[in-house]
Design a protein around this motif. Sequence first.
Motif: not given
Length: 144
Positions: A44-55, A64-65, A106-108, A139-144
């Motif tokens: 659920g946390e992962l799905i929330k993160f993906l939704k927040e980042n418009n995946v 997820i698969e 793949d959406g990443s 400041t710069s933030n990078v999320v991978i």
Amino acid sequence: MNKIKKGISVSLSFIILMFLFIFPNNAFADNNNSQYAPGFTTKGELIKFLKENNVPKDKQEVLIEKLENNQLWDVYDPEKRKAVPDDFYVFNPEEGNQTRYYRFEDGSFIKIENTLNDSIKIDGSEKNNKLLKEKHHFTSNVVI
């Protein structure tokens, strides 16, 4: 008396063996610190993160698969990361706060943010030089 002790020992050994085969391998694992994925305790946390980042939903399912099948996301594939243009990481501070995404098939994604914190007029004075050394302008933030 020896027959009783022997019978109890055999019975206990049999119960222990059956116990090991009935329960799954991870039944005794310490799940208090387990993670669903790096940085996420639950799906659920992962799905929330993906939704927040418009995946998109279909891409969320792909990611997820891949995760559940221990497959590498495109963002972690060094060959696919070569496609990211060098200027993707370059910001012009005059454009203000910025958020950029580089999305893989793949959406990443790679997400970078630039946040302006302060501005200093540069006039070459000793006071300015001291301020420049003490303050960060963005400041710069990078999320991978």
